[in-house]
Design an enzyme around this catalytic site. Structure first.
Site, PDB file in Angstrom:
ATOM      1  N   GLY A  21     -28.289  -6.424  10.400  1.00 51.76           N
ATOM      2  CA  GLY A  21     -29.559  -5.703  10.397  1.00 51.76           C
ATOM      3  C   GLY A  21     -30.274  -5.627  11.726  1.00 51.76           C
ATOM      4  N   HIS A 114     -24.057   6.234  13.582  1.00 54.10           N
ATOM      5  CA  HIS A 114     -22.634   5.930  13.688  1.00 54.10           C
ATOM      6  C   HIS A 114     -22.350   5.484  15.126  1.00 54.10           C
ATOM      7  CE1 HIS A 114     -18.458   6.060  12.474  1.00 54.10           C
ATOM      8  NE2 HIS A 114     -18.185   6.560  13.665  1.00 54.10           N
TER       9      HIS A 114
HETATM   10  C1  GAR Z   1     -24.214  -0.430  13.893  1.00 53.81           C
HETATM   11  O1  GAR Z   1     -23.510  -0.450  15.102  1.00 53.81           O
HETATM   12  C2  GAR Z   1     -24.031   0.904  13.201  1.00 53.81           C
HETATM   13  O2  GAR Z   1     -23.873   1.977  14.085  1.00 53.81           O
HETATM   14  C3  GAR Z   1     -22.757   0.672  12.439  1.00 53.81           C
HETATM   15  O3  GAR Z   1     -22.891  -0.631  11.933  1.00 53.81           O
HETATM   16  C4  GAR Z   1     -23.621  -1.421  12.887  1.00 53.81           C
HETATM   17  C5  GAR Z   1     -24.685  -2.209  12.141  1.00 53.81           C
HETATM   18  O4  GAR Z   1     -25.216  -3.179  12.978  1.00 53.81           O
HETATM   19  N1  GAR Z   1     -22.582   1.642  11.412  1.00 53.81           N
HETATM   20  C6  GAR Z   1     -21.384   2.111  11.065  1.00 53.81           C
HETATM   21  O5  GAR Z   1     -20.352   1.734  11.564  1.00 53.81           O
HETATM   22  C7  GAR Z   1     -21.420   3.181   9.976  1.00 53.81           C
HETATM   23  N2  GAR Z   1     -20.174   3.879   9.918  1.00 53.81           N
HETATM   24  P1  GAR Z   1     -26.572  -3.912  12.626  1.00 53.81           P
HETATM   25  O6  GAR Z   1     -26.396  -4.499  11.216  1.00 53.81           O
HETATM   26  O7  GAR Z   1     -26.725  -4.978  13.630  1.00 53.81           O
HETATM   27  O8  GAR Z   1     -27.671  -2.898  12.663  1.00 53.81           O
END
Ligand code: GAR
Length: 204
Positions: A21, A114
């Site tokens: 998150g 993304h």
């Molecule tokens: C982020 O880098 C987001 O872009 C990616 O998950 C991560 C979440 O990080 N999303 C995807 O890969 C969707 N296909 P976080 O939990 O630290 O925000």
């Protein structure tokens, strides 16, 4: 002009996240004292996701989806979102596909981030480290982030913002992840704000 006859209505965001998150935190921080946009709810499909600790610490209500089949029908989650008067859904590392009836109901009001330059390195199974590993393996010298509207297919909705970052060919995926995450924290909150304020004007 803001007057008593024309009060500012608050728009409510629900952040959907499956992991630690860090983007959710950046969004919460950005909108903490915002005059018309408020993070109202955190939704996760993982009962131990770090994002739920953030919700707790920030005193933001949270909802854990327990049953994937029921989520896919979309009725229960839709009712829940209505209860919190949610106007926009913000996906921040949420790994399940959004049910079609929720997309219909929130047309133009669901954003996703993304960690690559779509349309490359998107689609089913392309999330988090998998994306950065693919970018590294391909020897790319640029990666970046994409913010797009959500459509029924993974990573295929209209692109509303992209930012690139230089990387070395076959760079360590962990380094690519760090570089991209830096962009995400910097540009996701501001893009959400710009998009919502503009969309409110044009959608009446
Ligand atoms: C982020 O880098 C987001 O872009 C990616 O998950 C991560 C979440 O990080 N999303 C995807 O890969 C969707 N296909 P976080 O939990 O630290 O925000």
């Amino acid at each position: 002009m803001i007057s008593e006859d024309n009060p500012v209505t608050t728009l409510h965001l629900a952040i959907f996240a499956s992991g630690r998150g860090s983007n959710a935190q950046a969004i919460i921080d950005y909108f903490r004292n915002h005059k018309s946009i408020q993070v109202r709810l955190i939704v996760s499909n993982k009962s131990h996701a770090g994002v739920l600790d953030i919700a707790h610490r920030e005193a933001i209500p949270s909802y854990v989806i327990k049953d994937r089949a029921s989520f896919e029908q979309g009725k229960k989650i839709s009712k829940y979102l209505s209860g919190y008067k949610i106007d926009y859904i913000i996906l921040a590392g949420f790994l399940w596909r959004i049910p079609e009836n929720l997309i219909d109901r929130y047309k133009q009001n669901i954003l996703n981030i993304h960690p690559a330059l779509l349309p490359k390195y998107g689609g089913k199974g392309m999330y988090g480290q998998h994306v950065h590993q693919a970018v590294s393996a391909a020897g790319e010298v640029q990666s970046g982030m994409t913010i797009h509207l959500v459509s029924p297919q993974y990573d295929e909705g209209k692109i509303i913002f992209q930012k690139t970052v230089n990387i070395n060919a076959h760079e360590d995926p962990k380094i690519i992840a760090q570089k991209v995450l830096g962009l995400e924290h910097r540009y996701y909150p501001t893009t959400i704000e710009k998009y919502i304020l503009q969309h409110q004007k044009t959608s009446g």
